[in-house]
Design an enzyme around this catalytic site. Structure first.
Site, mmCIF file in Angstrom:
data_model
loop_
_atom_site.group_PDB
_atom_site.id
_atom_site.type_symbol
_atom_site.label_atom_id
_atom_site.label_comp_id
_atom_site.label_asym_id
_atom_site.label_seq_id
_atom_site.Cartn_x
_atom_site.Cartn_y
_atom_site.Cartn_z
ATOM 1 C CB SER A 25 -0.961 0.007 1.183
ATOM 2 O OG SER A 25 -0.258 -0.162 2.403
ATOM 3 C CG ASP A 222 -3.108 4.663 8.572
ATOM 4 O OD1 ASP A 222 -1.988 5.207 8.717
ATOM 5 O OD2 ASP A 222 -3.539 4.294 7.453
ATOM 6 C CG HIS A 225 -1.318 3.457 4.768
ATOM 7 N ND1 HIS A 225 -2.511 3.095 5.359
ATOM 8 C CD2 HIS A 225 -0.894 2.383 4.058
ATOM 9 C CE1 HIS A 225 -2.803 1.844 5.012
ATOM 10 N NE2 HIS A 225 -1.836 1.395 4.231
#
Length: 248
Positions: A25, A222, A225
């Site tokens: 990601s 979070d 990321h």
């Protein structure tokens, strides 16, 4: 594999210096993403350049590159700003026309990138399609992955061998035995094993493999990321690594 109908005529696009963007990601890009929504902010460092920076779409067609680069590749997740556009903008003056080949998919472990898996075979197919018919020359793989391998000692024990085999397989399958690989040492992941994965990433000693360290770059809320600003910083780090180590 017949690629004759996969790529639109290259007459409309100049020959490119091709970079494969792969991993999970943080390579796909989550900068500006919050609660599964991208804020749409594109900083100047990530701006499109219709004459210099292109991307290979999921349909194997060249188009002007713009954020989010992985929107049709990591299609089950919300993509935002990643390192690819700031990398290309930082490198284009010295590299020339750049072709980006997005291949990253969020949440994927290294075992899901083994030869024969869907992800690996798609990456190789896309890389071959990008270079087909004079489209360009593959210059490097930019790789950012490993967060999904920080949860157990077993994953740690397998990581070095799996990563080295991945590099060797990609080079063999693309018939580019010296293909440069620039990998990113993790900025985040499971706290218990993240440092062990980072040590492995920084310790890969295959020829033409270099590592840039993302530790300390700003994270989204979070804590997993990279933020938009951090992605810009990482893109510049990747560009500097390529220009320093592989562009004489």
């Amino acid at each position: 594999m017949d690629l004759s109908n996969s790529i639109e005529s290259n007459e409309a696009h100049p020959t490119k210096q091709i970079f494969i963007l792969s991993g999970q990601s943080n390579m796909a890009g989550r900068g500006g993403v919050k609660h599964r929504h991208w804020d749409g902010v594109v900083p100047p460092e990530c701006s499109p350049d219709a004459s210099k920076i292109f991307r290979l779409s999921s349909h194997l067609r060249w188009e002007v590159a713009r954020e989010p680069l992985h929107h049709d590749i990591d299609a089950k997740k919300t993509c935002g700003v990643g390192p690819g556009m700031p990398f290309a903008n930082a490198a284009k003056e010295r590299v020339g026309v750049i072709g980006l080949v997005p291949c990253a998919v969020g949440g994927t472990a290294i075992k899901e990138w083994a030869r024969g898996t869907e992800l690996y075979e798609s990456m190789v197919k896309r890389a071959k399609a990008a270079a087909h018919g004079g489209g360009g020359e593959i210059k490097a793989v930019l790789w950012y992955q490993g967060e999904s391998d920080t949860s157990s000692q077993h994953d740690v024990d397998c990581y070095k061998e799996s990563m080295e085999r991945l590099i060797e397989n990609v080079r063999a399958d693309l018939d580019l035995p010296s293909l440069p690989v620039i990998q990113v040492a993790l900025a985040s992941g499971g706290e218990k094993y993240i440092e062990k994965i980072r040590e492995i990433q920084k310790g890969i000693e295959l020829p033409n493999v270099v590592c840039v360290d993302a530790k300390g770059l700003q994270l989204n809320e979070d804590n997993l990321h990279l933020s938009t600003e951090a992605q810009i910083q990482l893109g510049h780090m990747l560009a500097q690594a390529y220009l320093t180590h592989f562009l004489g």
